[in-house]
Design an enzyme around this catalytic site. Structure first.
Site, mmCIF file in Angstrom:
data_model
loop_
_atom_site.group_PDB
_atom_site.id
_atom_site.type_symbol
_atom_site.label_atom_id
_atom_site.label_comp_id
_atom_site.label_asym_id
_atom_site.label_seq_id
_atom_site.Cartn_x
_atom_site.Cartn_y
_atom_site.Cartn_z
ATOM 1 N N GLU B 60 0.596 -1.278 0.085
ATOM 2 C CA GLU B 60 0.029 -0.023 0.142
ATOM 3 C C GLU B 60 0.828 1.232 -0.069
ATOM 4 O O GLU B 60 0.501 2.232 -0.683
ATOM 5 C CB GLU B 60 -0.912 -0.042 1.081
ATOM 6 C CG GLU B 60 -2.213 -0.847 0.981
ATOM 7 C CD GLU B 60 -2.131 -2.244 1.446
ATOM 8 O OE1 GLU B 60 -0.713 -2.650 1.833
ATOM 9 O OE2 GLU B 60 -2.826 -3.206 1.208
ATOM 10 N N HIS B 129 -9.371 -5.216 10.573
ATOM 11 C CA HIS B 129 -10.236 -4.885 9.315
ATOM 12 C C HIS B 129 -11.509 -4.337 9.327
ATOM 13 O O HIS B 129 -12.166 -4.184 8.473
ATOM 14 C CB HIS B 129 -10.455 -6.420 8.743
ATOM 15 C CG HIS B 129 -9.454 -7.066 8.013
ATOM 16 N ND1 HIS B 129 -8.205 -7.574 9.088
ATOM 17 C CD2 HIS B 129 -8.960 -7.436 6.686
ATOM 18 C CE1 HIS B 129 -7.282 -7.951 8.203
ATOM 19 N NE2 HIS B 129 -7.670 -8.041 6.998
#
Lengths: 368, 324
Positions: B60, B129
């Site tokens: 990322e 998450h």
């Protein structure tokens, strides 16, 4: 050029001493005119005088914050900038004064930025670590160690996407090689064959921690092998050597395109920043003196140009006098310039707000 | 008007913008050959090819930073995060580079990127998450944040975000991807910073963003049916810029407000909204402003407890009845 699969290793090794051999310039240096050589020399001196003057201003209390001086590393900035064509771009970390002046930014705007003045290159909003000149293909000036490496990769991505034959020189310090963002960038650049050259300016200390105490494996550039990427080591005290070795790597980056890692060995005479009071504790005075005496890039290039008959003693004196005067004038300019007006706090935050496009509605700033 | 899913509405927005502007590219994990972890980008790689729709490694920091760097030269990357929770590994790029470059360059550079993906709990995937960082993002001057609640809003806001010349973070919701709403076939754009009254009402204002808007609509229905309370539901749509006038207008009308969000309460988005209401509509309030936020603990895995942890109709109705 080092790469397990590279055909150029032997060729490159043979070239190693060519750059320094007297009177027989080869490769990219052979075509340098007298004026070109003087410009390279002059720009190194200008960087040094500019920074010495900025240090003086810092000590006078006219400049605050951080001031990361480049003194000792000047050959890298002038050599890299001298190789850049219209489609080549450069981005660096916070030790950015040398690159800024080398790509053609003026001393006035650079000094005024250090003073936090409205006439500064970023209107006093960026400071020492955050110089930018996109019109000169210079994309900063970035304050977080390694944080610019994905950005440089993105610049290279844009060049390739737009089918421009250019490359991005992405400079970083030896401390930045241990940041994850750097390794992620190498992987992506190699995976996508991006025209980016990561140039590690290895001044041997990541702040106060020596390379031996911070980085496993040497040379640092060899980490490129993990990504099947070419790498090269260059002596940063020689303008000619940097140019000669970097030029073909830039050519390959532009035309293949392909990335590379280049490590340029250099040294900074000052601390990590001016605020680094310990820089004579984590290294010896003797070490610093040795670099100043035997490896100083300005002194060495001056000697080379004198031997080539390009510079006379009078020229050397005149060039230095001009650089000192330019630096002094820039300090005066900065001193006399106004601070930004208070309303400047809220400009340059959002493009759409600055351009009053009306595309955004509602409230965007939340002050009292 | 045809009904399409939130997912398809986003997919249409990307296809239209890819078609319109050569500089728009989609970048992210599994978005191309795999067609997207949530199938939001389904079919786009086949239609637009490798150059416009690109799979990235799980990296990322690199691909977010790459998008920012490319945008400085005029590319308009739309970067997918498989979850906004994964933005945390790219924090320096998204929160320290994207919003700061323009300012620090004195306005010489702008960063026209969209970073998008789901930011929600309620899916039984545990704490790492389930983050909803719209408050982090909205906290940062230089960033814009939108949280669409319906397919209509998702498409209109996404198209505007892609054309915006500043970094826009779009926070979607996996629980909404499959839901259908009416979406016009002709092109439309929704300006950032314009809230939407999803249901008119006179007794109390339920102010929310993202999926909480849908939960509020259901709560409003039950409040009417069971308690004869006529709640207004205001969908903020955009957190920054923020439609402050719409918030104040609704509160001045109903004189009561319950703020509903999936943020945690401490320094969450609703804390800022509450501050604005007391500052600008204090004299119009007949009761204290109340908040229904996610419970102030890491997101729990166990499903029945997680369902209780994030705002639900029971908690909203209970709070409304306390206020009225």
């Amino acid at each position: 050029m080092n790469k397990k699969t590279s055909q150029t290793t032997a060729k490159s090794a043979k070239k190693k001493s060519t750059a320094q051999s007297k009177g027989k310039l080869s490769g990219v240096n052979a075509s340098l005119s007298r004026d070109d050589k003087i410009k390279l020399y002059r720009d190194m001196g200008r960087i040094r005088r500019f920074e010495e003057r900025s240090l003086h201003a810092y000590q006078q209390g006219k400049i605050g914050g951080f001031l990361h001086l480049y003194i000792g590393q000047e050959a890298i900035a002038v050599a890299t900038a001298s190789l850049m064509g219209d489609n080549d771009h450069i981005i660096t970390a916070y030790r950015d004064h040398g690159q800024a002046l080398s790509v053609g930014m003026g001393m006035n705007e650079c000094m005024a930025e250090l003073y936090g003045k409205f006439t500064g290159c970023s209107k006093g909003k960026g400071g020492s670590m955050h110089y930018f000149a996109p019109d000169k293909n210079f994309w900063g000036g970035h304050g977080i160690v390694g944080g610019q490496t994905p950005l440089g990769t993105g610049i290279a991505f844009a060049l390739k996407y737009k089918k421009l034959e250019g490359c991005c020189l992405c400079l970083l310090g030896d401390g930045a090689v241990n940041q994850g963002a750097f390794h992620e960038s190498l992987n992506l650049a190699a995976l996508w064959n991006l025209p980016v050259i990561y140039i590690i300016e290895n001044n041997r200390y990541s702040m106060g921690t020596s390379q031996k105490r911070s980085s496993a494996g040497s040379p640092l550039a060899r980490r490129a092998e993990g990504y099947d990427m070419a790498w090269e080591l260059i002596d940063g005290s020689s303008v000619y050597e940097i140019r000669e070795k970097l030029a073909p790597i830039m050519d390959r980056a532009r035309t293949q395109p392909e990335p590379a890692v280049v490590e340029i060995q250099t040294y900074r005479y000052r601390g990590h920043s001016v605020a680094d009071a310990n820089h004579e504790k984590y290294r010896s005075k003797k070490e610093i003196e040795d670099y100043k005496k035997n490896h100083d890039p300005i002194m060495l290039f001056q000697r080379t140009l004198a031997e080539e008959g390009v510079l006379s003693d009078a020229d050397i004196e005149e060039i230095d006098r001009e650089a000192k005067k330019e630096a002094a004038d820039s300090a005066r300019f900065a001193d006399e310039s106004p601070f930004p007006p208070e309303e400047e706090i809220f400009t340059d935050v959002y493009w759409e707000v600055d351009h009053k496009t009306g595309k955004n509605e509602g409230r965007i700033f939340f002050n009292d | 008007m045809p009904q399409i899913t939130y997912r398809k509405a986003l997919n249409d927005a990307f296809a239209e913008e890819l078609e319109r502007d050569e500089n728009v590219v989609l970048i992210g994990e599994e978005i191309a050959e795999y067609n997207g972890a949530y199938k939001v980008t389904e079919g786009l790689h086949a239609r637009f090819g490798d150059r416009r729709v690109m799979d990235t490694p799980i990296s990322e920091a690199a691909f977010c930073g790459l998008g920012i760097g490319a945008s400085m030269l005029g590319i308009r990357p739309v970067i997918e995060l498989m979850f906004w929770s994964f933005s945390y590994v790219a924090f320096d790029q998204l929160f320290n580079n994207a919003p700061m470059v323009r300012y620090m360059s004195g306005g010489l550079i702008n960063v026209p990127i969209v970073v998008r993906g789901p930011a929600n709990g309620g899916t039984n995937v545990g704490a790492t998450h389930s983050h909803t960082p719209e408050n982090f993002a909205a906290y940062t001057p230089g960033l814009k944040v939108v949280c669409p609640a319906t397919a209509y809003d998702a498409k209109g806001l996404m198209k505007t975000a892609i054309r915006d010349n500043d970094p826009v973070f779009v926070m979607e919701n996996t629980l909404l991807y499959g839901q259908k709403w009416e979406v016009p076939e002709e092109e439309y754009l929704i300006p950032l910073g314009r809230a939407d009254v999803k249901k008119e009402g006179t007794d109390i204002s339920l102010i929310a963003h993202g999926r909480c808007v849908i939960t509020c609509l259901e709560a409003a229905r039950q409040l009417k049916e069971d308690h004869d309370i006529d709640a207004e539901v205001l969908d903020l749509r955009s957190i920054r810029p923020l439609d402050q006038e719409a918030i104040l207008k609704s509160v001045r009308k109903t004189n009561r407000a319950v703020l509903v969000e999936e943020n945690k309460p401490f320094c969450g988005t609703a804390a800022q909204i509450a501050a604005l209401i007391q500052e600008h509509a204090f004299d119009h309030l007949d009761a204290p402003v109340r908040r229904v936020s996610a419970y102030d603990a890491p997101q729990i895995y166990s499903k029945p407890l997680e369902d209780e942890m994030i705002p639900n109709t029971r908690r909203i109705i209970k709070t409304v009845l306390e206020v009225l």
